[in-house]
Motif scaffolding. Sequence first.
Motif: not given
Lengths: 487, 123
Positions: A70-72, A342-347, A349-352
Amino acid sequence: MNLSQQLQHDYLQHQSRRQFLSKCVAGVGSAWLTSMAGKVMGSGDGHDLPAHLSHIAPKAKRVIFLHMAGAPSQLELFDYKPELAKLDGQPTPMEYLEGQRFAFIQGVPKLLNTIYPFHQAGASGQWISDRLPHFEKVIDDVCFIKSMHTNQFNHAPAQLLLHTGNANLGNPSIGSWVTYGLGRENENLPGYIALVSGGKTPSAGKSVWGSGFLPSVYQGVQCRSKGDPVLYLSNPKGVPRDMRRATIDAITRINQQAHNETNDPETLTRIAQYELAFRMQIHANEAFDLKEEPQHVHELYGTEPGKESFANNCLLARRLAERGVRYIQLFDWGWDSHGAGANEALNTGFKKKCQQVDQPMYALLTDLKQRGLLEDTLVVWGGEFGRTPMRENRGGQEMKLIGRDHNPGAFTMWMAGAGVKPGISYGETDPIGNKASKDPVSTQDLQATILHLLGLKHNQLTYPFQGLDQTLPGVTHPSRVIQQILS
Amino acid sequence: MITFDAPTRDLCSAQRIPTNTPLHALVTLNDPVYLECSRALAARMTSETGPGISQQISHGYLLTTQQQPTAATLKLLTNLHAGFLTHYQANPTESKAIANTPGQAALTIIANTLFNLDAALTK
């Protein structure tokens, strides 16, 4: 006598070359096939490697590749760009937009500062954000490549390019090339294993561990993510081991006859895989059983046996590396931080996602080091491309959540272990992190470097297909070994 | 189907990869479903032909591979069957775990062998 030698021996016993040729219709083609048969059968120990391939002394015996599918975002993890803080919220200057293709961004997007604070860590003083507090403790063991770039801006082709050297389907993945070149280290386990977490197979599908035009004996073997990694390792009740041996011997004899008639190298693969299955029945259970690990190891990784997790796969990777599996490919899905959900947004899902990988990455490097395995195991981490310094504006609108679009121009990967300089950064991106500017490294350069560390020359590890001696990075563009990061 | 590298259904797959791993062998040899199928095949091998064992094995071979076995293959399989039969006659507990009689048990394992031939798996 190992598996391949035994197979070769059995093969020769059953069928002399003279008999084989006398049955064949076309002389030259069949002679080639005989040699290919030898290649498939004899690949276990690399004895039949052409002499010119063993020129380089290998630093690495095996590879663990951690692919964050997915590319971090490099801008939220490793690539610190203070310039972006000044430009946050401003429209992107045209010079950065010209000629760049985006997956979703439209019009003139706004620049987006990193949303997590950065600091320098370790004795090497490398920059890192606050998202990876565990990983930070091993930063001095890691070599960052900050100037990675690719020419694909969609997940599937970019993943294929990274792993097979070609954005189109049908080419062998790097693990297949490596096992083709070097064979297996452990005759009782597959030489190339794929492990998936994050709930999704990588976008490019199973081709990212496929063998392409190489015989399928070199393909990656995918283990299950949940429950037992490998199913049906025990014989059914009522079938003792010697009976199973007799069954497999009969299957092999009959398959051998079939191969004599059809010359299909896939039949040889079948024979080899049944032999390997027989050996795995004794040895694999122990290799895959995470419950054998003591409590302190589970605490180190944060593992829960039986559940699907990146942590479990990291621990499994260590167990497999310990047992000589040549190429261990992990995929962890969920890094596609567009800000569309929300599962991927930087603020959000990204945190998780960071929490899910932080401790296992740290644990893997620490554990390998403690066991002396990091000396001859190469660990590679990264995604298929990077993310834009611009905030994504899907449909030209400002989005509720924060995200970044795909960026093939720049991304960060890291390597650690065998033959790689620890505690350094190689390459740089432009002041806003949009494109690799200093010492750019292509995905093909990365492949050439991995092969080099394993003792293989990327332009000499070839396989004839469609009239061309094919190579992993491809013959149409130059690729280079990144000498500067080698220890 | 993960074991057979089938694509997951969340994405389109333009091309399926050729796949041939030891994990396939473990499934087709050891999965209870395949043993169940082997029992059923063994039943067809006996019910659709006469009582002769080589006839039964030939029929099973034809059903799984669409070919007649060569004389050598048939001999190999009948010898294998004879060995299994002796074993199951001497080990009733193991025999019972596979099928009702030692004869059926031995033929079941032969059927399982047939299912695992390259000619049966690859068309």
